[in-house]
Scaffold this active site. Structure first.
Site, mmCIF file in Angstrom:
data_model
loop_
_atom_site.group_PDB
_atom_site.id
_atom_site.type_symbol
_atom_site.label_atom_id
_atom_site.label_comp_id
_atom_site.label_asym_id
_atom_site.label_seq_id
_atom_site.Cartn_x
_atom_site.Cartn_y
_atom_site.Cartn_z
ATOM 1 N N SER A 29 5.671 -5.727 -28.330
ATOM 2 C CA SER A 29 6.170 -4.775 -27.341
ATOM 3 C C SER A 29 5.231 -3.593 -27.210
ATOM 4 C CB SER A 29 7.541 -4.276 -27.804
ATOM 5 O OG SER A 29 7.950 -3.187 -27.009
ATOM 6 N N LYS A 81 8.222 -4.586 -34.770
ATOM 7 C CA LYS A 81 7.160 -5.267 -34.005
ATOM 8 C C LYS A 81 5.789 -4.921 -34.607
ATOM 9 C CE LYS A 81 9.902 -7.170 -30.966
ATOM 10 N NZ LYS A 81 10.126 -8.622 -30.987
ATOM 11 N N TYR A 107 13.211 -0.470 -34.327
ATOM 12 C CA TYR A 107 12.932 -1.681 -33.543
ATOM 13 C C TYR A 107 11.423 -1.843 -33.333
ATOM 14 C CZ TYR A 107 11.880 -4.253 -29.310
ATOM 15 O OH TYR A 107 11.283 -5.099 -28.415
HETATM 16 N N1 UFG Z 1 16.447 5.198 -17.855
HETATM 17 C C1 UFG Z 1 17.333 6.007 -17.177
HETATM 18 N N2 UFG Z 1 18.654 5.632 -17.176
HETATM 19 C C2 UFG Z 1 19.111 4.514 -17.790
HETATM 20 C C3 UFG Z 1 18.196 3.696 -18.473
HETATM 21 C C4 UFG Z 1 16.862 4.074 -18.496
HETATM 22 O O1 UFG Z 1 16.955 7.020 -16.587
HETATM 23 O O2 UFG Z 1 20.329 4.251 -17.750
HETATM 24 C C5 UFG Z 1 15.008 5.552 -17.834
HETATM 25 C C6 UFG Z 1 14.410 5.827 -19.195
HETATM 26 O O3 UFG Z 1 14.578 7.173 -19.555
HETATM 27 C C7 UFG Z 1 12.951 5.428 -18.979
HETATM 28 C C8 UFG Z 1 13.041 4.289 -17.966
HETATM 29 O O4 UFG Z 1 14.300 4.444 -17.333
HETATM 30 O O5 UFG Z 1 12.248 6.490 -18.397
HETATM 31 C C9 UFG Z 1 12.971 2.905 -18.601
HETATM 32 O O6 UFG Z 1 13.950 2.830 -19.633
HETATM 33 P P1 UFG Z 1 14.354 1.426 -20.302
HETATM 34 O O7 UFG Z 1 15.431 1.707 -21.286
HETATM 35 O O8 UFG Z 1 14.636 0.414 -19.241
HETATM 36 O O9 UFG Z 1 13.021 0.960 -21.019
HETATM 37 P P2 UFG Z 1 12.140 1.678 -22.135
HETATM 38 O O10 UFG Z 1 10.783 1.855 -21.544
HETATM 39 O O11 UFG Z 1 12.805 2.854 -22.706
HETATM 40 O O12 UFG Z 1 12.140 0.574 -23.259
HETATM 41 C C10 UFG Z 1 11.705 -0.730 -22.951
HETATM 42 C C11 UFG Z 1 12.438 -1.736 -23.825
HETATM 43 C C12 UFG Z 1 12.048 -1.592 -25.247
HETATM 44 C C13 UFG Z 1 10.567 -1.619 -25.372
HETATM 45 C C14 UFG Z 1 9.918 -0.623 -24.471
HETATM 46 C C15 UFG Z 1 8.434 -0.786 -24.465
HETATM 47 O O13 UFG Z 1 13.833 -1.550 -23.728
HETATM 48 O O14 UFG Z 1 12.560 -2.685 -25.971
HETATM 49 O O15 UFG Z 1 10.345 -0.827 -23.132
HETATM 50 O O16 UFG Z 1 7.819 0.252 -23.811
HETATM 51 F F1 UFG Z 1 10.239 -1.334 -26.638
#
Ligand code: UFG
Length: 332
Positions: A126, A154, A150
């Site tokens: 990841s 990885k 998590y």
């Molecule tokens: N976000 C919101 N509201 C939500 C969910 C997310 O505003 O309800 C925002 C987050 O703050 C972030 C973006 O949307 O800016 C993406 O968030 P995600 O939770 O979809 O994804 P992340 O980038 O935080 O995490 C994902 C995976 C992880 C992985 C990571 C790698 O969930 O498992 O990418 O960069 F590790």
């Protein structure tokens, strides 16, 4: 060369799409999954879509004997290891479960492979291993430093894999660092269906689009980004899984350990993603700006050059395609 590929965790969102892409590329697929976070029926849909059958074993990748037996019984020649717990927030609450499950399943699968004489291993890593990156786009040579249990699983498994690959020249091992997968197969038959409240942005936006939830909570608009909301590299899941097929097929000419980013190389903010979903659905997606989420970062965008040149793979689908196909998979 056609491979017989064991996909651990192959019944999940990315696993079932991987099974599909492998079958479409002419490989055979065996799945071991314990169904803790998988939709029953997804692999039957893959069989329907491809007209090919999959050997499915309901079991745990930590069960070394079961995995070894499954490989021997089915003539497995390569493994794609996806079986893992994957929720960042949950991993902070339950580090023992995360380290225990994710490390054990990887080590046990490697042990079973050695016993069965299977030496090609592709690992679902990841972009989270980069932690808060110094700059974007991020090349594989950037410094590593996961910021939650998590991500640390990885990172630790990557370290283990490098040592394992160096220990015996029969191993060929590749870690694939995923950026943010969205979308679904064009048939719409196989969807991302998280159990409980979605953690990730696209499933949350889909919940609002379908009326299951009222609004998207946007975690902060004061980040140093284009519009203040978090920027990510959203990769279409079909591009992501085609990257796995490319990595697997490249292994015949490789040895040792390799690492590749799988991303588009293009950043999209939360508000841009919401707008893209509005454009493809014609719906209005309600949202509310709220506080930053603990542990979030401003920006995470891949430099996919290494995979482009060494694997002959690149993304073919846009963020808008991913939005359309996520939506398409909600309606069938
Ligand atoms: N976000 C919101 N509201 C939500 C969910 C997310 O505003 O309800 C925002 C987050 O703050 C972030 C973006 O949307 O800016 C993406 O968030 P995600 O939770 O979809 O994804 P992340 O980038 O935080 O995490 C994902 C995976 C992880 C992985 C990571 C790698 O969930 O498992 O990418 O960069 F590790």
């Amino acid at each position: 060369m056609a491979e017989t590929v064991l996909v651990t965790g192959g019944a999940g969102y990315i696993g079932s799409h991987t099974a599909l892409a492998l079958l479409e590329a002419g490989h055979d697929v065996v799945v071991v999954d314990n169904y803790v976070n998988a939709k029953p029926g997804a692999l039957a849909d893959v069989e329907d879509v491809t007209g090919r059958s999959i050997t499915v074993v309901d079991g745990d990748a930590r069960d070394r004997k079961l995995v070894e037996h499954t490989m021997r019984e089915n003539g497995v020649t390569a493994v794609i290891h996806m079986a893992a717990l994957k929720a960042v927030g949950e991993s902070v609450e339950m580090p023992i479960e995360y380290y225990g499950n994710n490390l054990e399943s990887a080590i046990s699968t490697l042990d079973a492979m050695r016993a069965a004489g299977v030496w090609k291993f592709v690992f679902s890593s990841s972009a989270t291993v980069y932690g808060d990156p110094e700059s974007c786009p991020i090349p594989e040579t950037a410094s590593i430093g996961a910021t939650n249990p998590y991500g640390m699983t990885k990172q630790m498994i990557e370290v283990i894999l490098e040592d394992v690959a160096a220990s015996d020249e029969r191993w060929t091992i590749t870690s694939l660092r995923y950026f943010n997968p969205i979308g679904a197969h064009e048939s719409g038959r196989i969807s991302e269906a998280p159990i409980g409240k979605p953690n990730n942005l696209m499933p949350m936006v889909m919940d609002v689009a379908t009326g299951r939830r009222d609004k998207v909570m946007v975690f902060g608009n004061d980040w140093p980004t284009v519009d203040g909301t978090g920027v990510r590299d959203y990769i279409h899941v079909m591009d992501l899984v085609e990257g796995h097929v490319a990595a697997l097929e490249a292994m015949s000419a490789q040895s040792g350990y390799e690492v590749y980013n799988l991303g588009q190389g293009r950043g999209t903010s939360v508000l841009e993603l919401i707008k893209a979903v509005e454009d493809v659905t014609g719906l209005s997606i309600a949202y509310e700006i709220t506080d930053r989420r603990a542990g979030d970062i401003a920006e995470c965008v891949a430099d996919p050059t290494r995979a482009n040149t060494e694997l002959g793979w690149k993304t073919r689908r846009s963020t808008a395609d991913g939005c359309r196909d996520s939506w398409n998979s909600q309606n069938t």
